[in-house]
Motif scaffolding. Structure first.
Motif, PDB file in Angstrom:
ATOM      1  N   LYS A 127      46.310  77.672  -3.451  1.00 38.00           N
ATOM      2  CA  LYS A 127      47.523  77.751  -2.273  1.00 38.00           C
ATOM      3  C   LYS A 127      48.937  78.416  -3.024  1.00 38.00           C
ATOM      4  O   LYS A 127      49.385  79.324  -2.745  1.00 38.00           O
ATOM      5  N   GLY A 131      48.206  81.899  -3.069  1.00 38.20           N
ATOM      6  CA  GLY A 131      48.544  82.051  -1.709  1.00 38.20           C
ATOM      7  C   GLY A 131      47.657  82.149  -0.734  1.00 38.20           C
ATOM      8  O   GLY A 131      47.636  82.798   0.377  1.00 38.20           O
ATOM      9  N   VAL A 132      46.284  81.265  -1.129  1.00 38.98           N
ATOM     10  CA  VAL A 132      45.326  81.065  -0.240  1.00 38.98           C
ATOM     11  C   VAL A 132      45.418  80.142   0.537  1.00 38.98           C
ATOM     12  O   VAL A 132      45.739  79.161   0.325  1.00 38.98           O
ATOM     13  N   ASP A 133      45.250  80.361   2.018  1.00 35.94           N
ATOM     14  CA  ASP A 133      45.204  79.219   3.106  1.00 35.94           C
ATOM     15  C   ASP A 133      44.587  78.031   2.750  1.00 35.94           C
ATOM     16  O   ASP A 133      43.389  78.166   2.338  1.00 35.94           O
ATOM     17  N   VAL A 170      43.909  75.563   4.532  1.00 37.12           N
ATOM     18  CA  VAL A 170      42.905  74.941   5.749  1.00 37.12           C
ATOM     19  C   VAL A 170      41.587  75.501   5.406  1.00 37.12           C
ATOM     20  O   VAL A 170      40.509  74.475   5.460  1.00 37.12           O
ATOM     21  N   VAL A 171      41.287  76.732   5.263  1.00 34.68           N
ATOM     22  CA  VAL A 171      40.064  77.215   4.857  1.00 34.68           C
ATOM     23  C   VAL A 171      39.369  76.757   3.639  1.00 34.68           C
ATOM     24  O   VAL A 171      38.052  76.481   3.627  1.00 34.68           O
ATOM     25  N   THR A 172      40.203  76.716   2.553  1.00 33.04           N
ATOM     26  CA  THR A 172      39.678  76.139   1.495  1.00 33.04           C
ATOM     27  C   THR A 172      39.249  74.684   1.303  1.00 33.04           C
ATOM     28  O   THR A 172      38.225  74.396   0.822  1.00 33.04           O
TER      29      THR A 172
END
Lengths: 354, 308
Positions: free
Chosen positions: A137, A141-143, A145-147
């Motif tokens: 994150k 910048g990876v969301d 919620v999904v990970t």
């Protein structure tokens, strides 16, 4: 016509919201109860009152609420800072794995040494399992919620591989880990009951949550990040560092829930150690308005539902899944009712604004 | 290459298509919802409810296609519930979605238990057959011996692309997903567009679940979805919200799964859970690579309110 108007709700509204949500939920679920052929009054009696009527069942409510309080506190901690940790389920299992391992390998040490090490190890495991999403994150910048969601599945596969492979109990050859050393089993805190040390750990986690959010400067930073990252950055808050620490602590608290179930209840690791406590933690956190006291009450209430669903199922043959439905409906009604904190409903003509 | 190897590869590709189908339906449904600006985490539960509703309808009516219809209807209702929360009331999409998953999941379990009681062997139906082609296409035959629902799924890819890029409705969907204020000013009904997208999306998700109960298993089991909804969420990001790329992702993921099943059947000496977990890790890696370049619909997660 009806219209919404912005306002800052007075405290009595904030208290009334969860209570009204409970009432609305019970009305909404009534149709489903009747579908089972059981009477409404008796079902709700067995659900909400019967468990409170005897010492044994009352304690069982606390036993059931122990993991919910911990996952609830863990989730609330993250949500408070605007970090959407949906991975409490996986973090719980990470903690459970650590507890099951330490509880077998720490031979020759007294319980006063083993049990703190188990708590520490489980917290560490849960916290570490929560870190990759925080890293992704903040760095990429990876969301989250999904990970965090995907890592839940990965952890479950890992547990399944352990239990069907190297950890399969050599004695019973069931897919369960070897039984814990006696020194690794949490002491009971009440005679003639299953209530164990984990319950006190859960209360401590709530106090910690209260202290951090209400009494520390880190709590202020968390709040700032939760209300808006850009503004927080502008105020000089090191947002990424806050997110990292929040993820670590949130996962650690959820990990403790796993330790409680392994070392306090089952004394070994099984695949079904959590029937979704991690997801229920989201319900607890939301119902409790991300406030330590609210989380405590909500956790106890969900423990009551979990106990009541079994009481009602035995007495009236209402499927226990009614408890899951009530829990989920409660989350949604609470979520909808929370709007009343920011908007009030007015009856009147639409006012033209210049 | 020898013929046996080619045959094996063909069988593997055929299995890939089969395994990808539920993911494809669900991911296409999620694509539609997210293009309209709503992240629907109710997907896992909606698929589960669809699997249940499809099975029960087919069991009662004796018609598999009515089962499909029943599943789609249940999915539309679940999508509308999500819409009530996130579009009409405008509450948080993450928590609403998890709530919808918990509710539809609990509801499916509760109703199924009420209808069938506790049974040692789950009730069965005669599932959809795979198309039988005899030997019409030689070596390639197995590749095309699929369930009709798989063909439907593949057909939906260009259809959704066309809907999104070549129709007025699609323009509206993209507009409310990118800039609802501007869309509103331009006369687009933001609320209605988002609700329709969520309803259709929910129907597709449920269809993905129903594929499992009506075609693959012919039964409804409690672990039937097993996280496929979450995978679909990742596939949508991986596929950059484009139906074609979502199809590519679904096939890639399905390929992994098919390979894993194949290796397991061949008695491969690796814990099969590692192979099961691998696609999830690959997905996370893919998300990391896409990183900040991911083209999220600009209004995703943002409720729209007409402030007075």
């Amino acid at each position: 016509m009806l219209r919404l108007e912005r306002w800052e709700a007075p405290p009595w509204v904030k208290v009334l919201i969860p209570l009204t949500a409970v009432a609305v939920t019970l009305i909404l679920v009534a149709g489903l109860v009747l579908l089972s052929g059981a009477g409404l009054a008796e079902t709700y009696y067995f659900f909400f009152l019967k468990p409170l009527s005897s010492r044994t069942s009352l304690i069982e409510v606390l036993v059931k609420s122990t993991p919910l309080l911990l996952t609830g506190a863990g989730v609330a901690f993250a949500f408070y800072a605007g970090y959407w940790n949906i991975g409490a389920e996986g973090q719980l299992y990470a903690g459970a794995v650590a507890a099951a391992w330490l509880g077998v390998v720490l031979k020759g040490l007294p319980a006063v040494a083993v049990i703190p090490l188990i708590l520490l190890g489980a917290a560490l495991a849960g916290g570490l399992w929560a870190l990759p999403p925080a890293w992704l994150k903040t760095r990429l910048g990876v969301d989250e919620v999904v990970t965090t969601l995907l890592l839940n599945s990965v952890m479950l596969f890992f547990v399944s591989a352990l239990l069907n492979g190297p950890w399969r109990d050599p004695v019973t050859s069931w897919p369960q880990s070897p039984t814990l050393l006696e020194t690794a089993q949490f002491p009971r805190i009440l005679a003639r009951s299953r209530l164990h040390l984990g319950f006190l750990v859960a209360l401590a986690a709530l106090v910690f949550f209260w202290w951090i959010t209400g009494r520390s400067s880190f709590g202020l930073k968390m709040r700032a990040v939760g209300q808006g990252k850009e503004a927080a950055r502008f105020m000089g808050v090191h947002v990424d560092a806050v997110v990292f620490k929040v993820a670590l602590i949130s996962g650690a608290i959820a990990g403790l829930a796993g330790a409680g179930e392994v070392s306090g209840i089952h004394y070994h690791l099984i695949e079904a150690i959590s029937p979704g406590y991690g997801y229920s933690g989201i319900v607890v956190a939301t119902l409790g308005s991300l406030h330590p006291l609210g989380v405590g009450l909500a956790g106890a209430f969900l423990g009551l539902i979990a106990t009541g669903s079994q009481t009602a199922s035995r007495a009236l043959s209402v499927p226990t899944y009614l408890g899951d439905v009530i829990q989920a409906a409660l989350l949604l009604t609470t979520l909808a009712m929370l709007l009343l904190r920011r908007y009030r409903i007015r009856w009147g003509r639409m006012v033209e604004t210049p | 290459m020898n013929q046996a190897l080619i045959a094996t590869i063909i069988v593997l590709l055929a299995a890939t298509l089969r395994v990808s189908t539920p993911l494809l339906f669900a991911a296409l449904g999620e694509t539609l919802s997210e293009r309209a600006g709503v992240l629907n985490l109710g997907i896992e539960g909606t698929m589960f409810l669809g699997a249940m509703a499809g099975f029960v309808t087919a069991y009662w009516t004796g018609s598999l296609w009515l089962g499909v219809a029943g599943a789609v209807l249940a999915g539309i209702l679940a999508g509308l519930l999500m819409g009530l929360l996130t579009v009409i009331l405008g509450v948080d999409q993450h928590v609403s979605g998890i709530g919808v998953t918990l509710l539809t999941g609990g509801l499916a379990l509760y109703l199924f238990r009420l209808l069938f009681g506790e049974q040692r062997v789950p009730p069965q139906i005669e599932p959809f057959p795979q198309l039988s082609l005899g030997n019409a296409l030689g070596l390639l035959t197995p590749l095309f011996e699929q369930y009709s629902l798989t063909y439907l799924g593949l057909l939906l890819v260009p259809l959704l692309w066309w809907l999104l890029n070549r129709t007025n409705f699609g323009l509206n969907v993209r507009a409310v997903g990118e800039n609802p204020e501007a869309a509103d000013v331009a006369g687009v009904n933001v609320f209605r567009t988002r609700l329709i997208a969520l309803a259709l999306g929910g129907g597709l998700m449920a269809l993905g679940g129903a594929f499992l109960s009506l075609a693959q298993l012919g039964a409804f089991t409690f672990g039937i979805i097993a996280g496929r909804g979450w995978v679909a969420i990742a596939l949508v990001i991986f596929g950059n919200w484009s139906p074609w790329k979502v199809l590519a992702g679904a096939l890639l993921f399905g390929g992994f799964q098919a390979l894993q099943l194949r290796l397991q059947a061949a008695g491969f000496q690796l814990p099969y859970q590692a192979l099961l977990a691998l696609p999830y890790l690959v997905t996370i890696a893919a998300l990391a690579l896409a990183g900040r370049n991911a083209n999220y619909p600009a209004a995703l997660l943002k409720p729209y309110r007409r402030e007075a």
